[in-house]
Write a protein that holds these residues in place. Structure first.
Motif, PDB file in Angstrom:
ATOM      1  N   ILE A  35       0.715  -1.120   0.070  1.00  0.00           N
ATOM      2  CA  ILE A  35      -0.177  -0.058  -0.094  1.00  0.00           C
ATOM      3  C   ILE A  35       0.766   1.282   0.156  1.00  0.00           C
ATOM      4  CG2 ILE A  35      -1.849   1.397   1.249  1.00  0.00           C
ATOM      5  CD1 ILE A  35      -2.684  -1.388   2.407  1.00  0.00           C
ATOM      6  N   ALA A  36       0.625   2.170  -0.884  1.00  0.00           N
ATOM      7  CA  ALA A  36       1.582   3.440  -1.058  1.00  0.00           C
ATOM      8  C   ALA A  36       1.098   4.306   0.050  1.00  0.00           C
ATOM      9  CB  ALA A  36       1.196   4.175  -2.328  1.00  0.00           C
ATOM     10  N   LYS A  37       2.299   5.272   0.335  1.00  0.00           N
ATOM     11  CA  LYS A  37       1.941   6.082   1.347  1.00  0.00           C
ATOM     12  C   LYS A  37       1.147   7.179   0.963  1.00  0.00           C
ATOM     13  CE  LYS A  37       6.186   5.334   4.249  1.00  0.00           C
ATOM     14  NZ  LYS A  37       7.183   6.172   5.005  1.00  0.00           N
ATOM     15  N   LYS A  38       0.716   7.407  -0.355  1.00  0.00           N
ATOM     16  CA  LYS A  38      -0.208   8.163  -0.766  1.00  0.00           C
ATOM     17  C   LYS A  38      -1.697   8.048  -0.426  1.00  0.00           C
ATOM     18  CE  LYS A  38       1.813   8.691  -5.381  1.00  0.00           C
ATOM     19  NZ  LYS A  38       1.684   8.681  -6.696  1.00  0.00           N
ATOM     20  N   ILE A  39      -1.890   6.647   0.079  1.00  0.00           N
ATOM     21  CA  ILE A  39      -3.318   6.240   0.452  1.00  0.00           C
ATOM     22  C   ILE A  39      -3.817   7.107   1.787  1.00  0.00           C
ATOM     23  CG2 ILE A  39      -4.606   4.427   1.240  1.00  0.00           C
ATOM     24  CD1 ILE A  39      -3.737   4.264  -1.644  1.00  0.00           C
ATOM     25  N   LYS A  49      -2.924   8.264   6.107  1.00  0.00           N
ATOM     26  CA  LYS A  49      -1.939   7.888   7.402  1.00  0.00           C
ATOM     27  C   LYS A  49      -1.921   6.803   7.696  1.00  0.00           C
ATOM     28  CE  LYS A  49      -2.629  12.706   9.073  1.00  0.00           C
ATOM     29  NZ  LYS A  49      -2.843  13.294  10.223  1.00  0.00           N
ATOM     30  N   ALA A  50      -1.016   6.234   8.541  1.00  0.00           N
ATOM     31  CA  ALA A  50      -0.776   4.746   9.046  1.00  0.00           C
ATOM     32  C   ALA A  50      -1.975   3.952   9.234  1.00  0.00           C
ATOM     33  CB  ALA A  50       0.334   4.751  10.062  1.00  0.00           C
ATOM     34  N   ASN A  51      -2.755   4.714  10.011  1.00  0.00           N
ATOM     35  CA  ASN A  51      -3.881   3.943  10.749  1.00  0.00           C
ATOM     36  C   ASN A  51      -4.766   3.594   9.423  1.00  0.00           C
ATOM     37  OD1 ASN A  51      -4.756   6.563  10.284  1.00  0.00           O
ATOM     38  ND2 ASN A  51      -6.118   6.458  11.808  1.00  0.00           N
ATOM     39  N   ILE A  52      -4.970   4.272   8.450  1.00  0.00           N
ATOM     40  CA  ILE A  52      -5.939   3.991   7.378  1.00  0.00           C
ATOM     41  C   ILE A  52      -5.245   2.956   6.781  1.00  0.00           C
ATOM     42  CG2 ILE A  52      -6.623   4.846   5.208  1.00  0.00           C
ATOM     43  CD1 ILE A  52      -7.134   7.705   6.592  1.00  0.00           C
ATOM     44  N   ARG A  53      -3.934   3.098   6.211  1.00  0.00           N
ATOM     45  CA  ARG A  53      -3.035   1.976   5.645  1.00  0.00           C
ATOM     46  C   ARG A  53      -3.174   0.634   6.388  1.00  0.00           C
ATOM     47  NH1 ARG A  53       0.701   6.119   5.005  1.00  0.00           N
ATOM     48  NH2 ARG A  53       2.052   4.874   6.540  1.00  0.00           N
ATOM     49  N   ASN A  54      -2.977   0.477   7.686  1.00  0.00           N
ATOM     50  CA  ASN A  54      -3.239  -0.728   8.456  1.00  0.00           C
ATOM     51  C   ASN A  54      -4.524  -1.122   8.352  1.00  0.00           C
ATOM     52  OD1 ASN A  54      -0.550  -0.377   9.276  1.00  0.00           O
ATOM     53  ND2 ASN A  54      -1.033   0.678  11.162  1.00  0.00           N
ATOM     54  N   THR A  55      -5.570  -0.389   8.549  1.00  0.00           N
ATOM     55  CA  THR A  55      -6.944  -0.831   8.471  1.00  0.00           C
ATOM     56  C   THR A  55      -7.491  -1.532   6.960  1.00  0.00           C
ATOM     57  OG1 THR A  55      -7.837   0.924   9.851  1.00  0.00           O
ATOM     58  CG2 THR A  55      -9.336  -0.248   8.526  1.00  0.00           C
ATOM     59  N   PHE A  56      -6.693  -0.967   6.003  1.00  0.00           N
ATOM     60  CA  PHE A  56      -6.789  -1.372   4.658  1.00  0.00           C
ATOM     61  C   PHE A  56      -6.217  -2.873   4.607  1.00  0.00           C
ATOM     62  CE2 PHE A  56      -6.572   0.752   0.345  1.00  0.00           C
ATOM     63  CZ  PHE A  56      -7.460  -0.174  -0.190  1.00  0.00           C
ATOM     64  N   LYS A  57      -4.877  -2.941   5.329  1.00  0.00           N
ATOM     65  CA  LYS A  57      -4.088  -4.269   5.126  1.00  0.00           C
ATOM     66  C   LYS A  57      -4.885  -5.261   5.888  1.00  0.00           C
ATOM     67  CE  LYS A  57       0.590  -3.137   4.398  1.00  0.00           C
ATOM     68  NZ  LYS A  57       2.032  -3.335   4.981  1.00  0.00           N
ATOM     69  N   ARG A  58      -5.527  -5.016   7.044  1.00  0.00           N
ATOM     70  CA  ARG A  58      -6.585  -5.934   7.987  1.00  0.00           C
ATOM     71  C   ARG A  58      -7.703  -6.205   6.876  1.00  0.00           C
ATOM     72  NH1 ARG A  58      -4.809  -2.702  12.396  1.00  0.00           N
ATOM     73  NH2 ARG A  58      -7.006  -1.493  12.099  1.00  0.00           N
ATOM     74  N   ARG A  59      -8.129  -5.531   6.216  1.00  0.00           N
ATOM     75  CA  ARG A  59      -9.269  -5.898   5.694  1.00  0.00           C
ATOM     76  C   ARG A  59      -9.074  -6.613   4.494  1.00  0.00           C
ATOM     77  NH1 ARG A  59     -13.798  -1.717   3.543  1.00  0.00           N
ATOM     78  NH2 ARG A  59     -13.916  -1.526   5.722  1.00  0.00           N
ATOM     79  N   CYS A 118       2.094 -20.553  -5.675  1.00  0.00           N
ATOM     80  CA  CYS A 118       2.317 -19.271  -6.337  1.00  0.00           C
ATOM     81  C   CYS A 118       2.541 -18.210  -5.137  1.00  0.00           C
ATOM     82  CB  CYS A 118       0.882 -18.841  -6.731  1.00  0.00           C
ATOM     83  SG  CYS A 118       0.486 -19.356  -8.355  1.00  0.00           S
ATOM     84  N   CYS A 119       3.245 -16.940  -5.796  1.00  0.00           N
ATOM     85  CA  CYS A 119       3.357 -16.073  -4.906  1.00  0.00           C
ATOM     86  C   CYS A 119       2.495 -14.936  -5.407  1.00  0.00           C
ATOM     87  CB  CYS A 119       4.834 -15.650  -4.914  1.00  0.00           C
ATOM     88  SG  CYS A 119       6.168 -16.766  -4.172  1.00  0.00           S
ATOM     89  N   LEU A 120       1.834 -14.096  -4.637  1.00  0.00           N
ATOM     90  CA  LEU A 120       0.957 -13.172  -4.832  1.00  0.00           C
ATOM     91  C   LEU A 120       1.353 -11.726  -4.190  1.00  0.00           C
ATOM     92  CD1 LEU A 120      -1.937 -12.574  -5.850  1.00  0.00           C
ATOM     93  CD2 LEU A 120      -2.878 -13.583  -3.708  1.00  0.00           C
ATOM     94  N   ILE A 121       1.085 -10.689  -4.997  1.00  0.00           N
ATOM     95  CA  ILE A 121       1.269  -9.411  -4.438  1.00  0.00           C
ATOM     96  C   ILE A 121      -0.022  -8.700  -4.548  1.00  0.00           C
ATOM     97  CG2 ILE A 121       2.344  -7.290  -4.503  1.00  0.00           C
ATOM     98  CD1 ILE A 121       4.864  -8.478  -5.150  1.00  0.00           C
ATOM     99  N   ILE A 122      -0.708  -8.226  -3.683  1.00  0.00           N
ATOM    100  CA  ILE A 122      -1.974  -7.298  -3.814  1.00  0.00           C
ATOM    101  C   ILE A 122      -1.564  -5.845  -3.534  1.00  0.00           C
ATOM    102  CG2 ILE A 122      -4.399  -6.948  -3.134  1.00  0.00           C
ATOM    103  CD1 ILE A 122      -4.264  -9.827  -1.994  1.00  0.00           C
ATOM    104  N   ARG A 123      -1.890  -5.036  -4.571  1.00  0.00           N
ATOM    105  CA  ARG A 123      -1.529  -3.714  -4.662  1.00  0.00           C
ATOM    106  C   ARG A 123      -2.723  -2.948  -4.875  1.00  0.00           C
ATOM    107  NH1 ARG A 123       2.807  -1.734  -8.550  1.00  0.00           N
ATOM    108  NH2 ARG A 123       2.351   0.459  -7.348  1.00  0.00           N
ATOM    109  N   PRO A 124      -3.719  -2.473  -3.669  1.00  0.00           N
ATOM    110  CA  PRO A 124      -4.775  -1.646  -3.630  1.00  0.00           C
ATOM    111  C   PRO A 124      -4.530  -0.140  -4.077  1.00  0.00           C
ATOM    112  CG  PRO A 124      -4.415  -2.197  -1.584  1.00  0.00           C
ATOM    113  CD  PRO A 124      -3.307  -2.894  -2.294  1.00  0.00           C
ATOM    114  N   GLY A 125      -5.403   0.515  -4.655  1.00  0.00           N
ATOM    115  CA  GLY A 125      -5.492   2.072  -4.911  1.00  0.00           C
ATOM    116  C   GLY A 125      -6.181   2.377  -3.910  1.00  0.00           C
ATOM    117  N   LYS A 126      -6.224   3.967  -4.121  1.00  0.00           N
ATOM    118  CA  LYS A 126      -7.285   4.828  -3.177  1.00  0.00           C
ATOM    119  C   LYS A 126      -8.479   4.526  -3.342  1.00  0.00           C
ATOM    120  CE  LYS A 126      -7.135   9.243  -1.119  1.00  0.00           C
ATOM    121  NZ  LYS A 126      -6.297  10.593  -1.038  1.00  0.00           N
ATOM    122  N   ASN A 127      -9.059   4.374  -4.816  1.00  0.00           N
ATOM    123  CA  ASN A 127     -10.564   3.879  -5.160  1.00  0.00           C
ATOM    124  C   ASN A 127     -10.946   2.925  -4.456  1.00  0.00           C
ATOM    125  OD1 ASN A 127     -10.303   6.422  -6.236  1.00  0.00           O
ATOM    126  ND2 ASN A 127     -10.110   5.131  -8.302  1.00  0.00           N
TER     127      ASN A 127
END
Length: 127
Positions: A58-62, A64-74, A90-99
């Motif tokens: 998750i990019a730092k643009k998303i 503050k840290a609490n929002i990014r952490n909530t996002f990761k938990r979800r 397999c190896c998997l990377i998930i990159r969510p955006g702001k939307n």
């Protein structure tokens, strides 16, 4: 999600970014790479063959840290629901955006499920 499912190491992330298959839909991108297609010898020691390995970026643009952490938990909670059905090789990377953050949980789950299906990660339980 347990520790054995997590993707660790900058070199492994870089290998997946360089050689993985990228798919995206509605503000989220997934990058997958079969474990047998990893080329660097130094990366092979970090791979757990028994389980799928998932990394969340998750990019730092998303926000503050609490929002990014909530996002990761979800996202981890969604992945936890699909773990028994995912391909272990397999190896998997998930990159969510702001939307993606502003969608409801069930919408996020449906989008990730369709991406897992499209990438071939979901394995039939019958076979």
């Amino acid at each position: 999600m347990k520790r054995e499912y997590s993707l660790k190491g900058a070199s492994l992330f870089q290998e997946i970014f360089d050689n993985g298959v990228k798919l995206q839909k509605k503000g989220v991108q997934i990058i997958t790479l079969k474990k047998n297609r990893i080329k660097r010898e130094s990366v092979l020691t970090k791979i757990n063959d028994g389980h799928i390995q998932i990394g969340i970026v998750i990019a730092k643009k998303i926000g503050k840290a609490n929002i990014r952490n909530t996002f990761k938990r979800r996202i981890r909670a969604i992945c936890r629901d699909y773990l028994p059905e995912l391909d272990n090789h397999c190896c998997l990377i998930i990159r969510p955006g702001k939307n993606f953050y502003f969608l409801r949980y069930h919408e996020q789950k449906n989008i990730l499920a369709s991406l897992f299906q499209k990438s071939g990660l979901l394995v039939d339980e019958k076979s």
